[in-house]
Design an enzyme around this catalytic site. Structure first.
Site, PDB file in Angstrom:
ATOM      1  N   GLY A  19       0.658  -1.126   0.029  1.00  0.00           N
ATOM      2  CA  GLY A  19       0.065  -0.032   0.009  1.00  0.00           C
ATOM      3  C   GLY A  19       0.884   1.422  -0.109  1.00  0.00           C
ATOM      4  O   GLY A  19       0.315   2.305   0.110  1.00  0.00           O
ATOM      5  N   SER A  25       2.171   8.189   2.479  1.00  0.00           N
ATOM      6  CA  SER A  25       1.417   6.919   2.787  1.00  0.00           C
ATOM      7  C   SER A  25       1.266   6.517   4.035  1.00  0.00           C
ATOM      8  O   SER A  25       2.431   6.331   4.935  1.00  0.00           O
ATOM      9  CB  SER A  25       1.601   5.823   2.040  1.00  0.00           C
ATOM     10  OG  SER A  25       1.515   6.318   0.550  1.00  0.00           O
ATOM     11  N   VAL A  71      -4.153  -5.752  -6.653  1.00  0.00           N
ATOM     12  CA  VAL A  71      -4.949  -7.265  -6.275  1.00  0.00           C
ATOM     13  C   VAL A  71      -6.399  -7.320  -7.297  1.00  0.00           C
ATOM     14  O   VAL A  71      -6.917  -8.158  -7.196  1.00  0.00           O
ATOM     15  CB  VAL A  71      -5.577  -6.997  -4.824  1.00  0.00           C
ATOM     16  CG1 VAL A  71      -4.586  -6.847  -3.806  1.00  0.00           C
ATOM     17  CG2 VAL A  71      -6.564  -5.805  -4.819  1.00  0.00           C
ATOM     18  N   TYR A 161     -17.964   9.899   3.849  1.00  0.00           N
ATOM     19  CA  TYR A 161     -17.224   8.523   3.996  1.00  0.00           C
ATOM     20  C   TYR A 161     -18.091   7.507   3.257  1.00  0.00           C
ATOM     21  O   TYR A 161     -17.503   6.803   2.599  1.00  0.00           O
ATOM     22  CB  TYR A 161     -17.170   8.231   5.308  1.00  0.00           C
ATOM     23  CG  TYR A 161     -15.729   7.335   5.271  1.00  0.00           C
ATOM     24  CD1 TYR A 161     -14.495   7.763   4.962  1.00  0.00           C
ATOM     25  CD2 TYR A 161     -15.740   5.842   6.052  1.00  0.00           C
ATOM     26  CE1 TYR A 161     -13.383   6.923   4.990  1.00  0.00           C
ATOM     27  CE2 TYR A 161     -14.770   5.370   6.064  1.00  0.00           C
ATOM     28  CZ  TYR A 161     -13.566   5.549   5.475  1.00  0.00           C
ATOM     29  OH  TYR A 161     -12.588   4.818   5.557  1.00  0.00           O
ATOM     30  N   LYS A 168     -15.336  -0.784   5.386  1.00  0.00           N
ATOM     31  CA  LYS A 168     -14.629  -0.800   6.500  1.00  0.00           C
ATOM     32  C   LYS A 168     -15.269  -1.482   7.799  1.00  0.00           C
ATOM     33  O   LYS A 168     -14.478  -2.346   8.481  1.00  0.00           O
ATOM     34  CB  LYS A 168     -14.187   0.666   7.105  1.00  0.00           C
ATOM     35  CG  LYS A 168     -13.247   1.266   6.075  1.00  0.00           C
ATOM     36  CD  LYS A 168     -11.974   0.787   5.720  1.00  0.00           C
ATOM     37  CE  LYS A 168     -10.880   1.537   4.927  1.00  0.00           C
ATOM     38  NZ  LYS A 168      -9.525   0.929   4.574  1.00  0.00           N
ATOM     39  N   THR A 199      -3.402  12.090   3.339  1.00  0.00           N
ATOM     40  CA  THR A 199      -2.984  11.188   2.408  1.00  0.00           C
ATOM     41  C   THR A 199      -3.695  11.350   1.001  1.00  0.00           C
ATOM     42  O   THR A 199      -4.774  11.868   0.862  1.00  0.00           O
ATOM     43  CB  THR A 199      -3.201   9.622   2.853  1.00  0.00           C
ATOM     44  OG1 THR A 199      -4.469   9.313   3.010  1.00  0.00           O
ATOM     45  CG2 THR A 199      -2.746   9.522   4.124  1.00  0.00           C
TER      46      THR A 199
END
Length: 260
Positions: A19, A25, A71, A161, A168, A199
């Site tokens: 990541g 990051s 991924v 969000y 999450k 970020t």
């Protein structure tokens, strides 16, 4: 700059960090903290576009394994773990710090989320951790630690969000189940929940600056978290001193999550 520490508490440990996109990051903060404590690291980068930003960081970490990993691309995840198995034969910890949602999915109401966008969000943001845990298990012959990154929006409704909060929440639930399943093998599992951080990933959230200001004004510590704060705390959890801690969501947010 790699944080200075007085003891190589993780010397002899080997871990995979997934990541890192740039030097802002969360994964980079984790990686350099693990390295400062003496761990050896394998590092991945998303694609050819990302490589120039990540390669100098991997070199600073003296990472002996540096490979592409998207991924969503069939076979790349397995290739990374095959390389780890071939070169090291074992793994002590894994840091999973990736999430993604298509813009039209993330910026819309949850009730309006298209199925395709929802599945993409869940696949990259949640299932990829389960997939990595599956591949890491046989390499953690002496036990180990699995870490993934989450956020307070999994538990409470955070403006803008949206569907990432749903993803999450699923990720945190997966952490608990995987911790229960792998605990008898000495494998610990944690979701790390930092306070808001500036970020690249966060840049896709509308009105994010307002969220940063609110966090700084409201958190008991009256301070924003840094990637080094996250990294050092995560590195501690990989140490044997934390061997009886597992299955938790660990907040590193200056206490912001306790305030109404």
């Amino acid at each position: 700059m790699i944080p200075e520490v007085k003891a190589k508490l993780l010397e002899g440990k080997r871990g995979l960090v997934v990541g890192i996109a740039n030097d802002q990051s969360i994964a980079w903060g984790c990686a350099r903290s693990f390295r400062a404590f003496g761990a050896e690291l394998a590092v991945t980068y998303l694609n050819d576009k990302a490589r120039p930003h990540v390669e100098p960081l991997a070199e600073a970490l003296e990472a002996p394994i540096f490979m592409p990993l998207d991924v969503a691309v069939s076979g790349q995840l397995e290739a990374v773990f095959d390389r780890v198995a071939e070169q090291w034969g074992e793994l002590d910890f894994l840091v999973h710090s990736i999430a993604f949602s298509p813009k039209d999915t993330l910026q819309g109401r949850v009730v309006d989320v298209p199925q395709e966008g929802f599945l993409k969000t869940m696949d990259i943001s949640c299932w990829s951790f389960i997939g990595m845990a599956h591949l890491a298990e046989p390499l953690m012959k002496r036990g180990g630690s699995l870490f993934t990154m989450t956020y307070y929006g999994s538990q409470m409704v955070v403006k803008n969000y949206n569907v990432m909060g749903v993803a999450k929440a699923a990720l945190e639930s997966a952490v608990r189940y995987i911790a229960a399943e792998l605990g008898p093998k000495g494998i610990r599992v944690h979701a790390i929940s930092p306070g808001p951080l500036a970020t690249r990933a966060a840049s896709g959230i509308p009105e994010f600056d307002e969220l940063l200001n609110k966090a700084q004004e409201t958190a008991p510590a009256r301070s924003l978290v840094s990637i080094d704060d996250v990294g050092m705390a995560t590195a501690f959890l990989a140490h044997d001193a934390a061997r009886l801690m597992t299955g938790d969501t660990i907040y590193i947010d200056g206490g912001y999550h306790i305030i109404d």
